[in-house]
Design a protein around this motif. Structure first.
Motif, short mmCIF file in Angstrom:
data_model
loop_
_atom_site.label_atom_id
_atom_site.label_comp_id
_atom_site.label_asym_id
_atom_site.label_seq_id
_atom_site.Cartn_x
_atom_site.Cartn_y
_atom_site.Cartn_z
N THR A 1 17.25 4.22 -15.22
CA THR A 1 18.13 3.24 -14.59
C THR A 1 18.94 2.44 -15.59
O THR A 1 19.85 1.72 -15.21
CB THR A 1 17.33 2.24 -13.72
OG1 THR A 1 16.43 1.53 -14.55
CG2 THR A 1 16.58 2.96 -12.60
N SER B 1 16.10 2.93 -7.23
CA SER B 1 15.04 3.29 -6.30
C SER B 1 14.65 4.73 -6.56
O SER B 1 15.46 5.52 -7.02
CB SER B 1 15.51 3.17 -4.85
OG SER B 1 15.86 1.84 -4.57
N VAL C 1 13.26 7.98 -4.56
CA VAL C 1 13.02 8.59 -3.25
C VAL C 1 12.36 9.94 -3.47
O VAL C 1 12.91 10.79 -4.17
CB VAL C 1 14.34 8.76 -2.46
CG1 VAL C 1 14.07 9.42 -1.12
CG2 VAL C 1 15.02 7.42 -2.28
N SER D 1 16.10 -7.00 -4.73
CA SER D 1 16.71 -5.67 -4.78
C SER D 1 16.65 -5.05 -3.39
O SER D 1 15.59 -5.04 -2.77
CB SER D 1 15.96 -4.77 -5.76
OG SER D 1 15.96 -5.33 -7.05
N THR E 1 17.87 -1.58 -0.91
CA THR E 1 18.27 -0.18 -0.94
C THR E 1 18.58 0.31 0.46
O THR E 1 17.81 0.07 1.39
CB THR E 1 17.13 0.70 -1.51
OG1 THR E 1 16.81 0.24 -2.81
CG2 THR E 1 17.51 2.16 -1.56
N PRO F 1 19.04 3.95 1.57
CA PRO F 1 19.03 5.33 1.05
C PRO F 1 19.85 6.35 1.85
O PRO F 1 20.38 7.28 1.28
CB PRO F 1 17.56 5.71 1.04
CG PRO F 1 16.92 4.81 2.05
CD PRO F 1 17.73 3.56 2.05
N THR G 1 21.34 1.17 -4.35
CA THR G 1 20.37 0.10 -4.57
C THR G 1 21.10 -0.97 -5.34
O THR G 1 21.81 -0.68 -6.30
CB THR G 1 19.17 0.60 -5.41
OG1 THR G 1 18.50 1.62 -4.68
CG2 THR G 1 18.20 -0.54 -5.70
N TYR H 1 15.24 -0.80 2.38
CA TYR H 1 14.02 -1.05 1.62
C TYR H 1 14.30 -2.20 0.67
O TYR H 1 15.42 -2.36 0.21
CB TYR H 1 13.60 0.19 0.82
CG TYR H 1 13.18 1.35 1.68
CD1 TYR H 1 11.84 1.62 1.89
CD2 TYR H 1 14.13 2.15 2.29
CE1 TYR H 1 11.45 2.69 2.70
CE2 TYR H 1 13.75 3.22 3.10
CZ TYR H 1 12.42 3.48 3.30
OH TYR H 1 12.04 4.52 4.10
N THR I 1 7.03 -5.34 -3.05
CA THR I 1 7.85 -4.65 -2.05
C THR I 1 7.92 -5.49 -0.78
O THR I 1 7.12 -6.39 -0.56
CB THR I 1 7.28 -3.26 -1.73
OG1 THR I 1 5.93 -3.40 -1.26
CG2 THR I 1 7.30 -2.37 -2.96
#
Length: 181
Positions: A17, A23, A25, A77, A79, A81, A112, A140, A159
């Motif tokens: 990153t 993220s 997946v 953060s 996301t 997806p 994200t 997410y 999370t």
């Protein structure tokens, strides 16, 4: 990555990153089977290195809440997806004073991003962040807290699955006859 039944496998993703929000997946390539997953995040170098562990998570759902945020060191953060989505983020009043504030964010599909979470007006103490799904695809989320204590940097990641705080309330009628028995 091939994971054999009953076994544990790890993969070093390196600096994938490059300091940006990201993220992971997991998608099955063959027959879909249950998999338990977690991510280890390492920040810093040498003696200033710190580690956080993040379990796999469900989407925000209706709403998710995380407490004990502070004016500095809180990163949110989010996301989206599969499809774009809109969320409303509300910062509660502070534990020792302040007024709640809300802000709406639109997330593009497949992205994200770290968002500038709202901070309560006149904040004193700590506060809670609530993320509410407004529209679009699944979202997410995670909250990172970073702080330095005695010159040592530390961080933790939590999370944001649905907090299941919304419940169905049964319909009721007023019946004063129960007081006369």
């Amino acid at each position: 990555l091939h994971v054999k039944a009953g076994m544990t496998t790890s993969a070093d993703l390196g600096d994938v990153t490059r300091g940006e929000a990201g993220s992971l997946v997991l998608t099955p390539t063959g027959t879909s089977v249950p998999v338990v997953a977690a991510l280890r995040v390492v920040r810093g170098k040498g003696d200033d290195q710190e580690t956080a562990f993040i379990p796999a998570t469900r989407p925000v759902g209706t709403r998710a809440t995380v407490a004990d945020n502070s004016a500095k060191g809180t990163t949110l953060s989010l996301t989206a997806p599969t499809r774009g989505a809109t969320v409303r983020v509300t910062a509660s009043a502070g534990s020792e004073g302040g007024e709640a504030v809300s802000k709406t964010f639109t997330l593009k599909a497949g992205t994200t991003q770290n968002v500038a979470a709202p901070t309560p007006t006149g904040l004193k103490g700590t506060y809670a962040l609530t993320v509410e799904h407004v529209s679009g695809g699944p979202v997410y989320g995670a909250r990172t807290l970073a702080a330095t204590e005695d010159g040592v940097p530390g961080f933790t990641v939590q999370t944001l699955p649905d907090d299941r705080g919304m419940v169905a309330v049964p319909e009721a009628d007023e019946d004063l006859s129960v007081l006369q028995k």
